[in-house]
Write a protein that holds these residues in place. Structure first.
Motif, PDB file in Angstrom:
ATOM      1  N   ARG A  44     -31.604 -20.333   1.719  1.00 52.63           N
ATOM      2  CA  ARG A  44     -33.050 -20.247   1.476  1.00 52.63           C
ATOM      3  C   ARG A  44     -33.889 -20.590   2.707  1.00 52.63           C
ATOM      4  O   ARG A  44     -34.854 -19.891   2.997  1.00 52.63           O
ATOM      5  CB  ARG A  44     -33.457 -21.130   0.303  1.00 52.63           C
ATOM      6  CG  ARG A  44     -33.086 -20.545  -1.030  1.00 52.63           C
ATOM      7  CD  ARG A  44     -33.566 -21.456  -2.160  1.00 52.63           C
ATOM      8  NE  ARG A  44     -32.974 -21.070  -3.419  1.00 52.63           N
ATOM      9  CZ  ARG A  44     -33.464 -20.161  -4.236  1.00 52.63           C
ATOM     10  NH1 ARG A  44     -34.562 -19.529  -3.914  1.00 52.63           N
ATOM     11  NH2 ARG A  44     -32.862 -19.879  -5.367  1.00 52.63           N
ATOM     12  N   PRO A  45     -33.598 -21.663   3.465  1.00 54.23           N
ATOM     13  CA  PRO A  45     -34.403 -21.942   4.659  1.00 54.23           C
ATOM     14  C   PRO A  45     -34.340 -20.811   5.694  1.00 54.23           C
ATOM     15  O   PRO A  45     -35.350 -20.502   6.345  1.00 54.23           O
ATOM     16  CB  PRO A  45     -33.800 -23.232   5.222  1.00 54.23           C
ATOM     17  CG  PRO A  45     -33.146 -23.879   4.063  1.00 54.23           C
ATOM     18  CD  PRO A  45     -32.653 -22.763   3.194  1.00 54.23           C
ATOM     19  N   ALA A  46     -33.199 -20.178   5.834  1.00 49.90           N
ATOM     20  CA  ALA A  46     -33.083 -19.062   6.779  1.00 49.90           C
ATOM     21  C   ALA A  46     -33.936 -17.879   6.325  1.00 49.90           C
ATOM     22  O   ALA A  46     -34.564 -17.205   7.159  1.00 49.90           O
ATOM     23  CB  ALA A  46     -31.625 -18.637   6.933  1.00 49.90           C
ATOM     24  N   PHE A  47     -33.976 -17.616   5.019  1.00 51.90           N
ATOM     25  CA  PHE A  47     -34.842 -16.552   4.507  1.00 51.90           C
ATOM     26  C   PHE A  47     -36.308 -16.874   4.779  1.00 51.90           C
ATOM     27  O   PHE A  47     -37.087 -16.007   5.152  1.00 51.90           O
ATOM     28  CB  PHE A  47     -34.631 -16.354   3.001  1.00 51.90           C
ATOM     29  CG  PHE A  47     -33.335 -15.696   2.632  1.00 51.90           C
ATOM     30  CD1 PHE A  47     -32.813 -14.668   3.390  1.00 51.90           C
ATOM     31  CD2 PHE A  47     -32.645 -16.102   1.512  1.00 51.90           C
ATOM     32  CE1 PHE A  47     -31.627 -14.052   3.034  1.00 51.90           C
ATOM     33  CE2 PHE A  47     -31.453 -15.497   1.149  1.00 51.90           C
ATOM     34  CZ  PHE A  47     -30.943 -14.467   1.920  1.00 51.90           C
ATOM     35  N   PHE A  48     -36.709 -18.137   4.585  1.00 51.29           N
ATOM     36  CA  PHE A  48     -38.093 -18.522   4.817  1.00 51.29           C
ATOM     37  C   PHE A  48     -38.476 -18.384   6.290  1.00 51.29           C
ATOM     38  O   PHE A  48     -39.542 -17.865   6.620  1.00 51.29           O
ATOM     39  CB  PHE A  48     -38.325 -19.952   4.337  1.00 51.29           C
ATOM     40  CG  PHE A  48     -39.740 -20.403   4.506  1.00 51.29           C
ATOM     41  CD1 PHE A  48     -40.724 -19.955   3.643  1.00 51.29           C
ATOM     42  CD2 PHE A  48     -40.097 -21.251   5.534  1.00 51.29           C
ATOM     43  CE1 PHE A  48     -42.038 -20.354   3.799  1.00 51.29           C
ATOM     44  CE2 PHE A  48     -41.408 -21.651   5.702  1.00 51.29           C
ATOM     45  CZ  PHE A  48     -42.385 -21.201   4.834  1.00 51.29           C
ATOM     46  N   ILE A  49     -37.601 -18.838   7.176  1.00 50.23           N
ATOM     47  CA  ILE A  49     -37.871 -18.721   8.621  1.00 50.23           C
ATOM     48  C   ILE A  49     -37.947 -17.258   9.029  1.00 50.23           C
ATOM     49  O   ILE A  49     -38.822 -16.863   9.815  1.00 50.23           O
ATOM     50  CB  ILE A  49     -36.804 -19.495   9.419  1.00 50.23           C
ATOM     51  CG1 ILE A  49     -36.974 -20.991   9.192  1.00 50.23           C
ATOM     52  CG2 ILE A  49     -36.882 -19.168  10.906  1.00 50.23           C
ATOM     53  CD1 ILE A  49     -35.840 -21.836   9.705  1.00 50.23           C
ATOM     54  N   SER A  50     -37.069 -16.431   8.504  1.00 48.03           N
ATOM     55  CA  SER A  50     -37.120 -14.992   8.800  1.00 48.03           C
ATOM     56  C   SER A  50     -38.427 -14.381   8.304  1.00 48.03           C
ATOM     57  O   SER A  50     -39.030 -13.544   8.987  1.00 48.03           O
ATOM     58  CB  SER A  50     -35.938 -14.274   8.163  1.00 48.03           C
ATOM     59  OG  SER A  50     -34.729 -14.749   8.682  1.00 48.03           O
ATOM     60  N   CYS A  52     -41.294 -15.957   8.041  1.00 42.40           N
ATOM     61  CA  CYS A  52     -42.338 -16.405   8.975  1.00 42.40           C
ATOM     62  C   CYS A  52     -42.316 -15.589  10.259  1.00 42.40           C
ATOM     63  O   CYS A  52     -43.376 -15.227  10.793  1.00 42.40           O
ATOM     64  CB  CYS A  52     -42.157 -17.883   9.290  1.00 42.40           C
ATOM     65  SG  CYS A  52     -42.506 -18.976   7.903  1.00 42.40           S
ATOM     66  N   ILE A  53     -41.133 -15.283  10.764  1.00 43.00           N
ATOM     67  CA  ILE A  53     -41.016 -14.486  11.988  1.00 43.00           C
ATOM     68  C   ILE A  53     -41.546 -13.073  11.755  1.00 43.00           C
ATOM     69  O   ILE A  53     -42.294 -12.535  12.583  1.00 43.00           O
ATOM     70  CB  ILE A  53     -39.556 -14.475  12.483  1.00 43.00           C
ATOM     71  CG1 ILE A  53     -39.170 -15.870  12.986  1.00 43.00           C
ATOM     72  CG2 ILE A  53     -39.349 -13.423  13.557  1.00 43.00           C
ATOM     73  CD1 ILE A  53     -37.709 -16.042  13.260  1.00 43.00           C
ATOM     74  N   ALA A  93     -41.487  -9.304   5.711  1.00 45.54           N
ATOM     75  CA  ALA A  93     -41.862 -10.701   5.474  1.00 45.54           C
ATOM     76  C   ALA A  93     -41.945 -10.989   3.983  1.00 45.54           C
ATOM     77  O   ALA A  93     -41.454 -12.024   3.514  1.00 45.54           O
ATOM     78  CB  ALA A  93     -43.190 -11.011   6.154  1.00 45.54           C
ATOM     79  N   VAL A  94     -42.557 -10.082   3.234  1.00 46.81           N
ATOM     80  CA  VAL A  94     -42.659 -10.269   1.780  1.00 46.81           C
ATOM     81  C   VAL A  94     -41.269 -10.332   1.153  1.00 46.81           C
ATOM     82  O   VAL A  94     -40.995 -11.169   0.295  1.00 46.81           O
ATOM     83  CB  VAL A  94     -43.507  -9.140   1.158  1.00 46.81           C
ATOM     84  CG1 VAL A  94     -43.388  -9.124  -0.352  1.00 46.81           C
ATOM     85  CG2 VAL A  94     -44.960  -9.282   1.578  1.00 46.81           C
ATOM     86  N   GLY A  95     -40.365  -9.467   1.603  1.00 50.34           N
ATOM     87  CA  GLY A  95     -39.000  -9.486   1.080  1.00 50.34           C
ATOM     88  C   GLY A  95     -38.285 -10.794   1.370  1.00 50.34           C
ATOM     89  O   GLY A  95     -37.645 -11.377   0.481  1.00 50.34           O
ATOM     90  N   PHE A  96     -38.391 -11.283   2.591  1.00 48.55           N
ATOM     91  CA  PHE A  96     -37.728 -12.546   2.934  1.00 48.55           C
ATOM     92  C   PHE A  96     -38.345 -13.722   2.181  1.00 48.55           C
ATOM     93  O   PHE A  96     -37.628 -14.627   1.735  1.00 48.55           O
ATOM     94  CB  PHE A  96     -37.777 -12.799   4.443  1.00 48.55           C
ATOM     95  CG  PHE A  96     -36.708 -12.075   5.201  1.00 48.55           C
ATOM     96  CD1 PHE A  96     -35.370 -12.318   4.952  1.00 48.55           C
ATOM     97  CD2 PHE A  96     -37.028 -11.152   6.172  1.00 48.55           C
ATOM     98  CE1 PHE A  96     -34.375 -11.656   5.646  1.00 48.55           C
ATOM     99  CE2 PHE A  96     -36.050 -10.480   6.877  1.00 48.55           C
ATOM    100  CZ  PHE A  96     -34.714 -10.735   6.610  1.00 48.55           C
ATOM    101  N   PHE A  97     -39.688 -13.737   2.038  1.00 57.35           N
ATOM    102  CA  PHE A  97     -40.315 -14.811   1.268  1.00 57.35           C
ATOM    103  C   PHE A  97     -39.871 -14.759  -0.188  1.00 57.35           C
ATOM    104  O   PHE A  97     -39.638 -15.795  -0.812  1.00 57.35           O
ATOM    105  CB  PHE A  97     -41.835 -14.739   1.363  1.00 57.35           C
ATOM    106  CG  PHE A  97     -42.377 -15.204   2.688  1.00 57.35           C
ATOM    107  CD1 PHE A  97     -41.874 -16.326   3.312  1.00 57.35           C
ATOM    108  CD2 PHE A  97     -43.393 -14.512   3.302  1.00 57.35           C
ATOM    109  CE1 PHE A  97     -42.362 -16.753   4.528  1.00 57.35           C
ATOM    110  CE2 PHE A  97     -43.900 -14.922   4.516  1.00 57.35           C
ATOM    111  CZ  PHE A  97     -43.386 -16.053   5.129  1.00 57.35           C
ATOM    112  N   TRP A  98     -39.740 -13.556  -0.745  1.00 56.76           N
ATOM    113  CA  TRP A  98     -39.281 -13.430  -2.122  1.00 56.76           C
ATOM    114  C   TRP A  98     -37.861 -13.982  -2.268  1.00 56.76           C
ATOM    115  O   TRP A  98     -37.556 -14.690  -3.234  1.00 56.76           O
ATOM    116  CB  TRP A  98     -39.345 -11.973  -2.567  1.00 56.76           C
ATOM    117  CG  TRP A  98     -38.918 -11.773  -3.975  1.00 56.76           C
ATOM    118  CD1 TRP A  98     -39.609 -12.090  -5.103  1.00 56.76           C
ATOM    119  CD2 TRP A  98     -37.677 -11.233  -4.421  1.00 56.76           C
ATOM    120  NE1 TRP A  98     -38.883 -11.764  -6.224  1.00 56.76           N
ATOM    121  CE2 TRP A  98     -37.688 -11.236  -5.833  1.00 56.76           C
ATOM    122  CE3 TRP A  98     -36.563 -10.729  -3.762  1.00 56.76           C
ATOM    123  CZ2 TRP A  98     -36.630 -10.770  -6.581  1.00 56.76           C
ATOM    124  CZ3 TRP A  98     -35.513 -10.255  -4.514  1.00 56.76           C
ATOM    125  CH2 TRP A  98     -35.546 -10.288  -5.908  1.00 56.76           C
TER     126      TRP A  98
END
Length: 105
Positions: A44-50, A52-53, A93-98
């Motif tokens: 999950r943290p890696a998805f959130f950082i991705s 943000c990038i 970004a929306v996909g990674f945040f989801w």
């Protein structure tokens, strides 16, 4: 074979850690995407950082499209090239945040 969390009969094994899990504690698939709840929570943290990038890239690309042309330059080539790139980055970004916030499985 039992689920490593609740000890009910297991459905399949995690592709990352190899632990067996039931359908309540992991994705019910028989392929390389089969992931247990613990492995997904670690990602999950890696998805959130991705996310943000990708969001920062969308803002930067959008800024280039809107602000880079000079006062006498045509803005249409910049819009045609950079705005679809910004939209694609924003969609990523929306996909990674989801993926970082959704409940699993």
């Amino acid at each position: 074979v039992r689920c490593f969390i609740c000890r009910v009969p297991a459905f399949t094994a995690c592709a990352r850690c190899g632990k067996f899990y039931c359908s309540r504690h992991g994705r019910p698939q028989f392929n390389s995407l089969s992931t247990c709840l613990d492995c997904y929570d670690r990602r999950r943290p890696a998805f959130f950082i991705s996310g943000c990038i990708f969001a920062a890239a969308a803002v930067a690309i959008g800024w280039i499209a809107l602000m880079a042309p000079g006062p006498n330059d045509s803005k249409l080539p910049y819009y045609a090239i950079f705005l679809p790139m910004a939209a694609t980055s924003l969609l990523g970004a929306v996909g990674f945040f989801w993926y970082s916030w959704r409940s699993y499985p």
